[in-house]
Write an enzyme that holds these catalytic residues in place. Structure first.
Site, short mmCIF file in Angstrom:
data_model
loop_
_atom_site.label_atom_id
_atom_site.label_comp_id
_atom_site.label_asym_id
_atom_site.label_seq_id
_atom_site.Cartn_x
_atom_site.Cartn_y
_atom_site.Cartn_z
N LYS A 70 0.02 6.47 2.80
CA LYS A 70 -0.14 5.70 1.56
C LYS A 70 -0.33 6.57 0.31
CE LYS A 70 -1.65 1.29 3.42
NZ LYS A 70 -2.67 0.24 3.31
N ASP A 107 -2.44 -4.55 -1.42
CA ASP A 107 -3.56 -4.83 -0.50
C ASP A 107 -4.65 -5.66 -1.18
OD1 ASP A 107 -2.53 -3.60 1.76
OD2 ASP A 107 -3.39 -1.64 1.26
#
Ligand code: ATR
Length: 277
Positions: A70, A107
């Protein structure tokens, strides 16, 4: 034959075989009768950059990115959303027609949308939020809580230094609580979120004292295997509203799907069942 290209997307991780994203995306593609493919991409960290740069040439319109990539996903991008920069990581890469890579982090969006969907009437100003854990997931959760107006976030993590670092990044709305005192933070808060891996299949149980859970509290565990963790069981028994972690996984995928395949998908019971297999 038409010259129309069928869009391809996927999820990059290492390992990746456990990912539920392909089942989710294929379910939506089928349900909406849209042309498209979505695949697992098992790519080692040292190959991440070179592999990502090849994908647009192979018909990929973008990828979701999971552990451990990420940070690399944010670093490789030419354009980054503010929320991705704030979280310091990207989970969605969009390959633009002009060759540039756009990074987003959905997210926090997935977390809040799931919370609002399953705890209707939840009020960010009802009182402090307690966040257990200070890893990557916690960063997205804290950024989202601050963004929607939660005024006090009681953050407790086994490794205190990581929580202190989070406070330096996010400011004084974050108050660090020692891990041994996490039960007191649970007691003080009206919204309780577990972002640690504790309680997940194959991991130790979350052992934080939970007798501070009360009716009216909202309790969200980001763990989704099992769907009902000890935290949620005890929250339910205390009369709290409980929210499991599967919905966050489903909702965080919505913006990427819409961008790549052209229609906004619904998250409903059928979606949950498709992913649970
Ligand atoms: P993610 O991206 O899912 O947040 P992570 O960054 O590896 O994953 O974070 C895992 C979180 O679970 C951390 O807060 C970690 O605590 P530490 O920072 O002390 O490592 C927490 N965690 C994992 N195992 C734990 C355990 N046995 N006891 C307490 N906390 C644990």
């Amino acid at each position: 034959m038409s010259g129309e290209k069928i869009p391809v997307a996927g999820v990059i991780g290492y390992p990746i075989s456990h990912s539920k994203s392909p089942a989710l995306f294929r379910h939506w593609l089928e349900r909406m009768e849209l042309p498209g493919h979505y695949v697992h991409l098992h790519i080692a960290p040292e190959d991440f950059d070179a592999s990502v740069r090849q994908l647009p040439k192979m018909g990929f319109v973008g990828v979701n990115v999971t552990l451990p990539h990420k940070h690399a996903a944010l670093a490789i991008a030419d354009h980054k959303t503010d929320r991705a920069v704030m979280i310091g990581a990207a989970n969605t890469l969009i390959f633009r027609k002009d060759g540039l890579i756009h990074a987003d982090n959905t997210d926090g969006y997935g977390f809040v949308t799931n919370l609002r969907a399953n705890a209707p009437g939840w009020n960010p100003r009802s009182g402090p939020a307690c966040v257990l854990g200070a890893g990557g997931a916690a960063r997205a959760v804290i950024a989202a809580l601050i963004d929607i107006g939660v005024e006090r976030i009681l953050l407790s993590n086994r490794t205190r230094g990581k929580a202190d670092a989070m406070r330096s990044d996010f400011g004084s709305r974050v108050e660090v609580v020692n891990w041994v005192d996490a039960g007191e933070a649970v007691d003080d808060a009206t919204t309780i979120i577990n972002t640690t891996s504790l309680g997940m299949v194959g991991q130790p149980e979350l052992r934080v004292p939970l007798d501070g859970l009360r009716p009216g509290d909202v309790v969200n565990d980001l763990v989704y295997a099992p769907l009902e963790t000890r935290l949620l069981r005890e929250g339910r028994a205390a009369g709290a509203t409980v929210v499991d972690g599967l919905g966050m996984l489903l909702h965080q995928a919505v913006p990427g799907f819409e961008r790549w395949f052209g229609k906004r998908p619904e998250v409903d019971e059928d979606t949950r069942l498709a992913v649970l297999g």
